[in-house]
Design a protein around this motif. Structure first.
Motif: not given
Length: 556
Positions: A174-184, A191-209
């Motif tokens: 459920d939680e979205l992470l930044l691959r490679g961290g800040p340095e990649g 994800l740091p607070a206040g830096k990202f708008i993470v939008h989940f838009h499910p077309s069906k119930s279940g895992l976001p992926i």
């Protein structure tokens, strides 16, 4: 020496602290030496059912890079799928946006106005469109690029970031992470607070992926791609004759290769050279035995299913006849409205969670409650009925805010008193008699006027003055003179005077069936009208009026 204490940390409603170090830099910018590269694979090339199944399973296991690349290619290669997604994202991005204050206090109203002022930007619609990339892929990450000054901390842009640069945690998914961290180059980090708008838009119930439309549409895309490839092959060879080359049993391999090359040249250049001992036969028949619309119907069928999956209906994308008659368009329209309303509410909830608290907190301080963004189309309202209802309620004494009613009607406010519309003055007919409705003076009381007129007539015939009723006592609200009493008296018994004259007309009306017949026969009864009583009474009235006029003060 007393050391100055640090100000308390700003903490978002979800418990994550805001830090200036994270807000002032781009965290998810692309770099060639990290996992955040703009170079992309192309899994759609040579896609098979086995490869597609493996790709989707890998995304469930945490490696969604190939899945996101396939979702991108599907939008690039399938025009119908692209049009459906664009229609849905543009519809949600263009919905009216309102800001609702947390409460009625001045502080809450100031917070709402601050948010409203920032949202009034030309690029906001494009930024919302990018955030809605989650409709296809299930999730989108938009980085907030803050412009930090001494007075305000305002975002200068909302930057779309490639979903390949993020991954879900392996424990909950459920939680979205930044691959490679800040340095990649390191492990994935939160994800740091206040830096990202993470939008989940499910077309069906279940895992976001597993909730994005791309996963649902991938199988249809693959089978449609197969059908189009076969269709193109059919069209390329349609009408070309089959060429058959023949050679003897002892022919050399070199001559066989010459014959094979000649067959190909006959199909493209219509010319070839081969040994005289060899034979070439042309079989004149159509290439293929399937109906010529087989692949077209296959592709159109998948397009219809994609339309239902993305937009919930087909009437706005495919011109197909339905079994609902004239109600089909209304039914499909309601489905589209439902999806549009859902998209707006989901988008607004994301902004109210990831963006609004950070903006208000950094500029106006922490709050127990923050303003809310509402993204929805107002319900259709019959303003005519509303205005008529308001008019009736006002006449009953109900107080209604006229300014709010004007806004609901969609009319602009007056710029000044001079330009403001005013109620039209009711024009009064001219030359109305005294006492007539709409004229000057009070309305006439017909029975009282009749008695006064009869009194005047008696006075004119030698009756005593005591027989004349006093009109002033009957109508104390106005002072009557002899002429007005004469006029009122003459109007008293007009029905009795006119009845002999119209009696014959009433009889004729009873005999006629239509207006036309009545008009044609009206001349027949005009000569029989008895107007003697009316004429006599009119003469008496004129005589009485003249006597009253001579008796008035100032007359000789």
């Amino acid at each position: 020496m007393v050391m100055a204490s640090k100000p308390p940390a700003l903490v978002l409603p979800d418990g994550r602290p805001l830090t200036r170090e994270n807000l002032g830099v781009e965290i998810a910018r692309p770099t060639r030496a990290s996992v955040r590269t703009i170079q992309s694979g192309h899994p759609a090339q040579g896609l098979t059912p086995q490869r597609l199944a493996g790709l989707l399973r890998a995304a469930e296991d945490g490696d969604a890079v190939a899945y996101y690349e396939l979702a991108e290619e599907m939008e690039e290669k399938d025009l119908h799928y692209l049009a459906l997604l664009r229609t849905r994202k543009l519809a949600a991005a263009q919905l009216p946006m309102e800001v609702e204050a947390a409460d009625s206090s001045e502080q809450a109203k100031g917070d709402a106005q601050f948010l409203k002022d920032w949202l009034d930007r030309d690029v906001l619609q494009a930024e919302l469109f990018d955030i809605l990339d989650a409709i296809g892929k299930g999730v989108s990450a938009t980085e907030i690029l803050w412009n930090l000054t001494s007075k305000t901390w305002l975002p200068k842009a909302l930057k779309w970031r490639d979903p390949r640069w993020f991954e879900f945690d392996r424990e909950t998914g459920d939680e979205l992470l930044l691959r490679g961290g800040p340095e990649g180059v390191g492990p994935a980090t939160p994800l740091p607070a206040g830096k990202f708008i993470v939008h989940f838009h499910p077309s069906k119930s279940g895992l976001p992926i597993r909730s994005g439309l791309a996963r649902i549409a991938a199988w249809g895309y693959m089978f449609k791609n197969f059908a189009i490839k076969d269709w193109v092959t059919f069209l390329e060879r349609y009408g070309h004759p089959i060429r058959i080359g023949k050679y003897g049993p002892n022919e050399s391999e070199e001559n066989k290769a010459i014959l094979y090359r000649a067959l190909w040249e006959l199909g493209t250049d219509a010319a070839a050279a081969f040994p005289e001992t060899m034979n070439v036969e042309f079989v004149d028949r159509k290439a293929g035995t399937a109906p010529n619309d087989l692949w077209k119907s296959h592709a159109e069928y998948i397009d219809l299913q994609l339309s239902k999956a993305v937009l919930g209906q087909t009437s706005t994308t495919d011109a197909t006849a339905g079994g609902l008659g004239s109600g089909q368009a209304d039914s499909h329209g309601r489905v589209a409205d439902t999806i549009e309303r859902h998209d707006g509410k989901v988008l607004a909830s994301t902004l109210n969670r990831d963006f609004v608290p950070a903006l208000i907190m950094l500029n106006r301080g922490p709050r127990e409650k923050y303003p809310r963004i509402k993204i929805e189309r107002p319900d259709a309202e019959d303003i005519k009925v509303t205005v008529e209802t308001a008019e009736k309620l006002v006449s009953m004494g109900v107080k209604i805010d006229g300014e709010e009613l004007r806004e609901r009607a969609g009319l602009p406010a007056a710029r000044s008193d001079e330009t403001a519309l005013k109620p039209a003055s009711q024009s009064m007919p001219e030359n109305l008699p005294v006492g007539a409705s709409g004229g000057q003076g009070a309305p006439v009381d017909a029975p009282k006027a009749a008695k006064a007129f009869l009194g005047l007539l008696k006075a004119g015939n030698g009756a005593s003055q005591s027989d004349i009723p006093a009109l002033q006592s009957q109508e104390p609200e106005r002072e009557a003179d002899a002429l007005s009493r004469t006029t009122d008296e003459a109007l008293g018994d007009w029905e009795e005077l006119i009845r002999p004259a119209v009696g014959s007309i009433e009889s004729l009306i009873g005999e006629c069936d239509t207006i036309g017949e009545l008009q044609s026969r009206l001349v027949e009864v005009m000569a029989d009208m008895d107007v003697s009583a009316f004429t006599e009474e009119l003469a008496r009235g004129l005589f009485a009026a003249r006597v009253a006029g001579l008796a008035a003060p100032g007359q000789g």
